[in-house]
Design a protein around this motif. Structure first.
Motif, short mmCIF file in Angstrom:
data_model
loop_
_atom_site.label_atom_id
_atom_site.label_comp_id
_atom_site.label_asym_id
_atom_site.label_seq_id
_atom_site.Cartn_x
_atom_site.Cartn_y
_atom_site.Cartn_z
N PRO B 17 0.78 -1.25 0.00
CA PRO B 17 0.00 0.00 0.00
C PRO B 17 0.81 1.29 0.00
N GLY B 21 0.46 3.60 -3.10
CA GLY B 21 -0.14 4.92 -2.88
C GLY B 21 0.67 6.02 -3.54
N THR B 325 -0.89 7.64 3.31
CA THR B 325 -1.72 6.53 3.74
C THR B 325 -3.16 6.99 3.60
N THR B 326 -4.01 6.09 3.14
CA THR B 326 -5.32 6.55 2.71
C THR B 326 -6.26 6.89 3.86
N SER B 327 -6.08 6.32 5.04
CA SER B 327 -7.00 6.63 6.14
C SER B 327 -6.47 7.81 6.96
N ASN B 355 -11.64 10.07 5.21
CA ASN B 355 -11.31 8.65 5.03
C ASN B 355 -11.10 8.02 6.39
N LYS B 376 0.24 1.38 10.37
CA LYS B 376 -0.25 1.83 9.08
C LYS B 376 0.04 3.31 8.84
#
Lengths: 418, 418
Positions: B17, B21, B325-327, B355, B376
């Motif tokens: 990821p 990303g 990081t997407t969150s 997100n 993460k």
């Protein structure tokens, strides 16, 4: 080179800008939704060692897989799906991946299938999976993410059809049906929507119950009378009370079977109202597959969109925005000595975040430039001739309404950003 | 399955990821810039008929190309670059493509090269090309689009180094140098940046001028003294006066050669200050390649980013946003009976376009959940325990500053959307 025909292989497709634009539109929206739930992107190579993929998809899969020997004498195979590579990734990076590992993956896969309508040899798969966890909430989240994805794409009348694979295994645990083959039953019942009730009874009678039609009917009735398992009740509760999914958006269907063998609990599919050619995607819980290359069992739940079908249904339902073409406006060039004026206007539009194509050949007639805009579906055209320059204005032509105005550049920017 | 090693093929990569990303971030920004100039997406198949690709990349290309016989006995080959497929597309759809055909294409290609640092067997190519037109403005636009792309990615100190291939052909049209092989000169001068002036003189002396060092020096001096061609002057004028590109962003370099044979006019590369390992991309005009499968000549100009190198330099220069990081936030679950509360908060954050990852296992200790967020790189964590519920508040924990506040959900939303 004259004798080489410019052609694509059977079952393979070029995507010219209009089609490619649709595909990007769908992918971008799906990624947004996936990421809003904390799924993160994963990419794996197109080529894997053959031994990683071979034998994982049954005899049919081995037959359809593109396999060959590379320059180094290694046996290699092209990606056939995204689940076996996920299993490899989970084993290979087990010490660095977070648990749960929530990933999405949108990459092409290759299968040498007999090409037919809607079936291709290269197609995009679009998966979300939560690996390393078994809880009703994680199952519910995958369903919720699927439903939100469809809503975001513009779908209104659709439903997630939900069942639990253990309803089928409970069936053959029942003394009456104990002699029957579970997966054969599943594969026949899976065709219920396609071939209908009577055909399914016929097939069950012929292949499962050795000519005993009443047993076949009894199998189907037992399934139809099944109540949601406790697991499903927990999932439904999480969907409605925790994840805010309306009851209208999902439905328990005890005869939903899903063809694949590997599901161990939740199974679900999406049905779009008025679209009978099949589901636009399906998924469920599969707790025995991801551990394939590890020494332990790794629970997992996921969903895969049928990307091509999704595009097809969205086309039919008119869910794509009218102007997916990427340019909003073409700035034409009136004559060589006005090229600079046009280029300046184009740069100015661009710096106002308007996707702007500047015509690139000062020798072209205006007619040719307008024709080009029409062919590409560019909705607006800007013309700057000697009159416009003198008045310090531009002519903005609306190609759809076939109207035009001579206005200031600022006004044009306003109209183009509406 | 225990004896199958979970591994990727040499020269092939998984993108977990964080890396994936970054790749998506770069691709998204590049697409935005390309589309702002009216370039539209094109996708072609991974597999082509072998005869389409074979012989187009020289002996070396034929050797490195992945080729095999498919299930139907057809000879097929994996995409080796995006230019030959573009030539095929231009011939195959000649009656439906607009002229100019401005397309971008971002797809993987495969080459069985000997893997070494920064060289892979599967890598992404990222091309823009304007096909069907030969004008200084179209050349200038490709340079301008390249410069805007780099600015959009965050690069500050870089330059487009520009030359005209005809400076080299003029050289061998000169009576003094007429016996020398043009492409051999080009290939040696191309190494100027890598191996330096003296080595180039040595190579020219040895391979071109048969031991005559003064002739070798003369070749290099003649090149160095060359003035911009009229074509280049027109391109520079368009860049500066029409497309608003600052003079600091480009530079004429008469010794820039570019290795590939097929260029016919403009050639250019991008140099990043402080990054000496080579160019992050290059391009130019090539008027004799795209007509490959047609019966006519089709002019074209284009540019290709070295995608992997771009990522590498951006990493070195710290051009990636800290939180790719997407969150943005992890909503933890305090206990089973508070699961619902947490899920509701997560849904609410999500509907505010934040997100949000919801922890999915109500059995986990809070410690484990915080560790997961740290692993993460999720910057914020929301905790809703009995106290928070009683006060109708949430605790928002900033994992970077190691600070936390117990505030209303609305306040938390505000802080998370800052």
């Amino acid at each position: 080179m004259g004798n080489i025909t410019a052609q694509t292989l059977k079952g393979f497709r070029d995507f010219l800008p209009r089609e490619s634009g649709k595909r990007q539109y769908v992918q971008n929206l799906l990624k947004q939704v996936f990421e809003s739930f904390g799924f993160e992107p994963l990419e794996t190579p197109a080529l894997e060692y053959e031994e990683i993929l071979l034998g994982k998809y049954g005899d049919e899969g081995d037959k359809l897989m593109y396999r060959f020997t590379d320059q180094g004498g290694r046996r290699v195979a092209l990606r056939y799906d995204q689940t076996v590579p996920l299993a490899r990734v989970v084993a290979q990076y087990q010490n660095q991946l977070p648990i749960p590992f929530k990933r999405y993956q949108i990459q092409p896969v290759w299968r040498a299938e007999n090409p037919q309508r809607g079936r291709f040899r290269e197609f995009l798969q679009c998966d979300i999976d939560t690996v390393g966890l078994n809880s009703p909430l994680s199952d519910a989240e995958v369903i919720a993410c699927t439903i939100k994805s469809l809503e975001t794409l513009g779908f209104k009348n659709f439903k997630a059809i939900i069942n639990d694979r253990t309803i089928f295994s409970d069936l053959v645990n029942n003394a009456i049906f104990k002699d029957y083959n579970l997966f054969s039953i599943i594969r026949i019942v899976d065709k219920l929507n396609k071939i209908g009730y009577e055909e399914v009874i016929d097939e069950l009678t012929e292949k499962i119950t050795s000519g005993d039609e009443s047993s076949a009917t009894s199998i189907l009735c037992t399934l139809e009378d099944s109540k949601p398992t406790q697991n499903l009740k927990d999932i439904f509760k999480a969907l409605e009370e925790e994840l805010g999914i309306s009851k209208e958006k999902y439905e328990f269907s005890p005869t939903l079977a899903r063809g694949l063998d590997y599901y161990t609990g939740l199974i679900f599919e999406v049905e779009i109202e008025g679209y009978t050619a099949g589901s636009v995607g399906g998924g469920g819980r599969y707790d025995n597959l991801i551990g394939l290359f590890s020494k332990q069992t790794v629970p997992a739940v996921g969903f895969a969109f049928g990307f091509d079908r999704l595009i097809e249904v969205m086309d039919q339902l008119g869910l794509f925005p009218a102007d997916l073409t990427t340019s909003q406006v073409l700035v034409t060039i009136f004559s060589k000595d006005l090229e600079q004026k046009s280029a300046e206007v184009a740069s100015c539009l661009r710096s106002n975040n308007i996707n702007t194509e500047l015509w690139l050949d000062p020798q072209s007639k205006l007619d040719k430039q307008l024709k080009y805009a029409n062919q590409k579906g560019i909705p607006f055209v800007v013309i700057i001739g000697p009159n416009e320059v003198q008045e310090n204005k531009v002519t903005l032509k609306d190609l759809k309404n076939k109207s035009q105005q001579t206005i200031s550049l600022d006004e044009a920017i306003q109209k183009l950003t509406l």
